[in-house]
Design a protein around this motif. Structure first.
Motif, PDB file in Angstrom:
ATOM      1  N   LEU A  29       0.858  -1.333  -0.003  1.00 14.84           N
ATOM      2  CA  LEU A  29      -0.078   0.162   0.216  1.00 14.84           C
ATOM      3  C   LEU A  29       0.802   1.145   0.066  1.00 14.84           C
ATOM      4  CD1 LEU A  29      -2.732  -1.136   2.364  1.00 14.84           C
ATOM      5  CD2 LEU A  29      -3.061  -0.696   0.007  1.00 14.84           C
ATOM      6  N   LEU A  30       1.825   1.218   0.810  1.00 16.40           N
ATOM      7  CA  LEU A  30       3.181   2.417   0.746  1.00 16.40           C
ATOM      8  C   LEU A  30       3.536   2.603  -0.675  1.00 16.40           C
ATOM      9  CD1 LEU A  30       4.230   4.514   2.708  1.00 16.40           C
ATOM     10  CD2 LEU A  30       5.940   2.793   3.067  1.00 16.40           C
ATOM     11  N   VAL A  31       3.933   1.638  -1.221  1.00 19.78           N
ATOM     12  CA  VAL A  31       4.582   1.677  -2.547  1.00 19.78           C
ATOM     13  C   VAL A  31       3.499   2.264  -3.644  1.00 19.78           C
ATOM     14  CG1 VAL A  31       5.605   0.403  -4.406  1.00 19.78           C
ATOM     15  CG2 VAL A  31       6.492   0.167  -2.109  1.00 19.78           C
ATOM     16  N   LEU A  32       2.212   1.603  -3.454  1.00 19.91           N
ATOM     17  CA  LEU A  32       1.411   2.049  -4.341  1.00 19.91           C
ATOM     18  C   LEU A  32       0.752   3.411  -4.381  1.00 19.91           C
ATOM     19  CD1 LEU A  32      -0.882  -1.296  -4.753  1.00 19.91           C
ATOM     20  CD2 LEU A  32       0.231  -0.332  -6.490  1.00 19.91           C
ATOM     21  N   GLY A  33       0.706   3.778  -2.841  1.00 18.01           N
ATOM     22  CA  GLY A  33       0.238   5.036  -2.862  1.00 18.01           C
ATOM     23  C   GLY A  33       1.451   6.146  -3.021  1.00 18.01           C
ATOM     24  N   ALA A  34       2.578   6.114  -2.717  1.00 16.24           N
ATOM     25  CA  ALA A  34       3.656   6.678  -3.109  1.00 16.24           C
ATOM     26  C   ALA A  34       3.810   7.028  -4.726  1.00 16.24           C
ATOM     27  CB  ALA A  34       4.859   6.472  -2.553  1.00 16.24           C
ATOM     28  N   GLY A  35       3.518   5.936  -5.219  1.00 17.30           N
ATOM     29  CA  GLY A  35       3.683   5.648  -6.618  1.00 17.30           C
ATOM     30  C   GLY A  35       2.567   6.556  -7.386  1.00 17.30           C
ATOM     31  N   HIS A  36       1.471   6.465  -6.850  1.00 20.56           N
ATOM     32  CA  HIS A  36       0.239   7.079  -7.464  1.00 20.56           C
ATOM     33  C   HIS A  36       0.498   8.652  -7.177  1.00 20.56           C
ATOM     34  CE1 HIS A  36      -1.565   3.333  -8.042  1.00 20.56           C
ATOM     35  NE2 HIS A  36      -2.476   3.730  -8.791  1.00 20.56           N
ATOM     36  N   LEU A  37       0.693   9.077  -5.877  1.00 18.33           N
ATOM     37  CA  LEU A  37       1.100  10.427  -5.600  1.00 18.33           C
ATOM     38  C   LEU A  37       2.175  11.030  -6.755  1.00 18.33           C
ATOM     39  CD1 LEU A  37       1.273  10.621  -1.900  1.00 18.33           C
ATOM     40  CD2 LEU A  37      -0.618  11.646  -3.719  1.00 18.33           C
ATOM     41  N   ALA A  38       3.125  10.368  -7.045  1.00 16.45           N
ATOM     42  CA  ALA A  38       4.319  10.763  -7.908  1.00 16.45           C
ATOM     43  C   ALA A  38       3.641  10.704  -9.463  1.00 16.45           C
ATOM     44  CB  ALA A  38       5.433   9.583  -7.839  1.00 16.45           C
ATOM     45  N   LEU A  39       3.012   9.825  -9.676  1.00 14.17           N
ATOM     46  CA  LEU A  39       2.290  10.058 -10.901  1.00 14.17           C
ATOM     47  C   LEU A  39       1.498  11.195 -11.013  1.00 14.17           C
ATOM     48  CD1 LEU A  39       1.914   8.618 -13.765  1.00 14.17           C
ATOM     49  CD2 LEU A  39       0.067   7.111 -12.847  1.00 14.17           C
ATOM     50  N   GLY A  40       0.418  11.246 -10.067  1.00 16.72           N
ATOM     51  CA  GLY A  40      -0.334  12.355 -10.129  1.00 16.72           C
ATOM     52  C   GLY A  40       0.446  13.897 -10.184  1.00 16.72           C
ATOM     53  N   LEU A  41       1.473  13.843  -9.277  1.00 12.27           N
ATOM     54  CA  LEU A  41       2.278  15.113  -9.356  1.00 12.27           C
ATOM     55  C   LEU A  41       3.128  15.428 -10.765  1.00 12.27           C
ATOM     56  CD1 LEU A  41       4.035  14.871  -5.699  1.00 12.27           C
ATOM     57  CD2 LEU A  41       1.989  16.726  -6.725  1.00 12.27           C
ATOM     58  N   TRP A  42       3.332  14.120 -11.179  1.00  9.48           N
ATOM     59  CA  TRP A  42       4.176  14.607 -12.452  1.00  9.48           C
ATOM     60  C   TRP A  42       3.061  15.051 -13.476  1.00  9.48           C
ATOM     61  CZ3 TRP A  42       6.150   9.767 -15.887  1.00  9.48           C
ATOM     62  CH2 TRP A  42       6.774  10.261 -16.998  1.00  9.48           C
ATOM     63  N   GLN A  43       1.754  14.308 -13.744  1.00  5.83           N
ATOM     64  CA  GLN A  43       0.695  14.880 -14.737  1.00  5.83           C
ATOM     65  C   GLN A  43       0.526  16.163 -14.399  1.00  5.83           C
ATOM     66  OE1 GLN A  43      -1.911  11.536 -13.477  1.00  5.83           O
ATOM     67  NE2 GLN A  43      -1.839  10.709 -15.536  1.00  5.83           N
ATOM     68  N   ALA A  44       0.181  16.564 -12.948  1.00  6.95           N
ATOM     69  CA  ALA A  44      -0.236  17.966 -12.761  1.00  6.95           C
ATOM     70  C   ALA A  44       0.842  19.018 -12.893  1.00  6.95           C
ATOM     71  CB  ALA A  44      -0.760  17.987 -11.301  1.00  6.95           C
ATOM     72  N   LEU A  45       2.059  18.521 -12.578  1.00 12.99           N
ATOM     73  CA  LEU A  45       3.273  19.736 -12.673  1.00 12.99           C
ATOM     74  C   LEU A  45       3.784  19.887 -14.279  1.00 12.99           C
ATOM     75  CD1 LEU A  45       4.697  19.199  -9.396  1.00 12.99           C
ATOM     76  CD2 LEU A  45       3.046  20.848  -9.910  1.00 12.99           C
ATOM     77  N   SER A  46       3.783  18.714 -14.952  1.00  8.54           N
ATOM     78  CA  SER A  46       4.372  18.690 -16.034  1.00  8.54           C
ATOM     79  C   SER A  46       3.699  17.855 -17.154  1.00  8.54           C
ATOM     80  CB  SER A  46       5.987  18.089 -16.088  1.00  8.54           C
ATOM     81  OG  SER A  46       6.476  18.195 -17.264  1.00  8.54           O
ATOM     82  N   PRO A  47       2.377  18.300 -17.487  1.00 10.73           N
ATOM     83  CA  PRO A  47       1.784  17.466 -18.552  1.00 10.73           C
ATOM     84  C   PRO A  47       2.414  17.082 -19.612  1.00 10.73           C
ATOM     85  CG  PRO A  47       0.624  19.580 -18.165  1.00 10.73           C
ATOM     86  CD  PRO A  47       1.682  19.609 -17.186  1.00 10.73           C
ATOM     87  N   GLY A  48       3.109  18.061 -20.107  1.00  7.42           N
ATOM     88  CA  GLY A  48       3.731  17.760 -21.510  1.00  7.42           C
ATOM     89  C   GLY A  48       4.899  16.718 -21.522  1.00  7.42           C
ATOM     90  N   THR A  49       5.570  16.752 -20.275  1.00 12.00           N
ATOM     91  CA  THR A  49       6.620  15.488 -20.357  1.00 12.00           C
ATOM     92  C   THR A  49       5.832  14.150 -20.170  1.00 12.00           C
ATOM     93  OG1 THR A  49       6.918  15.832 -18.268  1.00 12.00           O
ATOM     94  CG2 THR A  49       8.438  16.954 -19.736  1.00 12.00           C
ATOM     95  N   PHE A  50       5.029  14.225 -19.283  1.00 13.64           N
ATOM     96  CA  PHE A  50       3.763  12.884 -19.161  1.00 13.64           C
ATOM     97  C   PHE A  50       3.473  12.551 -20.541  1.00 13.64           C
ATOM     98  CE2 PHE A  50       0.158  10.688 -18.390  1.00 13.64           C
ATOM     99  CZ  PHE A  50       0.531   9.695 -17.777  1.00 13.64           C
TER     100      PHE A  50
END
Length: 146
Positions: A29-50
């Motif tokens: 759960l910790l790995v999945l939660g952190a991974g989803h937060l990282a993915l969401g932050l990437w999408q939100a902060l740099s949608p072009g690179t995503f």
């Protein structure tokens, strides 16, 4: 059955320890939660690179990518909350199984539309692995920890 004396300080072994299965559940759960937060932050902060890395299925739309980021950020937060709240695990993991299942179907339908072409099959494979893990965890979350 003998109860431990609450005033006794003689043994640390009387303290409750999570089982190995519980530790694995928490770690997953910790790995999945952190991974989803990282993915969401990437999408939100740099949608072009995503978009260039994973989402080149048609024209780029930064607003839509950030909309999807909100789902991943929320899912990441509730997965992290479920680390310490076992009663949250079944509904959170059921939601994640459903979301990943629908997401996987969408990628199977559009597998040939990705650019470059290898991204489509790679996305399907990655989503299928996460879906399998979520199904396993959802089932395990319904059983008492050993």
């Amino acid at each position: 059955m003998r109860r431990a004396d609450p005033t006794s300080t003689s043994s640390a072994s009387s303290l409750p320890h999570p089982s190995i299965a519980e530790r694995r559940m928490r770690a997953a759960l910790l790995v999945l939660g952190a991974g989803h937060l990282a993915l969401g932050l990437w999408q939100a902060l740099s949608p072009g690179t995503f978009f260039r890395a994973f989402a080149a299925f048609g024209p780029r739309n930064d607003h839509y990518i950030r909309d999807v980021a909100t789902l991943y950020l929320a899912l990441g937060l509730v997965l992290l909350a479920a680390v310490r709240r076992p009663s949250w695990r079944p509904p959170v993991l059921l939601f994640a199984v459903l979301q990943y299942g629908f997401h996987l179907i969408n990628h199977v339908v559009d597998v040939a539309d990705a650019h470059p072409g290898w991204i489509g099959p790679a996305d399907v494979a990655a989503l299928a692995v996460v879906e399998a893990l979520l199904i396993y965890l959802a089932g395990a979350s319904r059983r008492p920890a050993r």
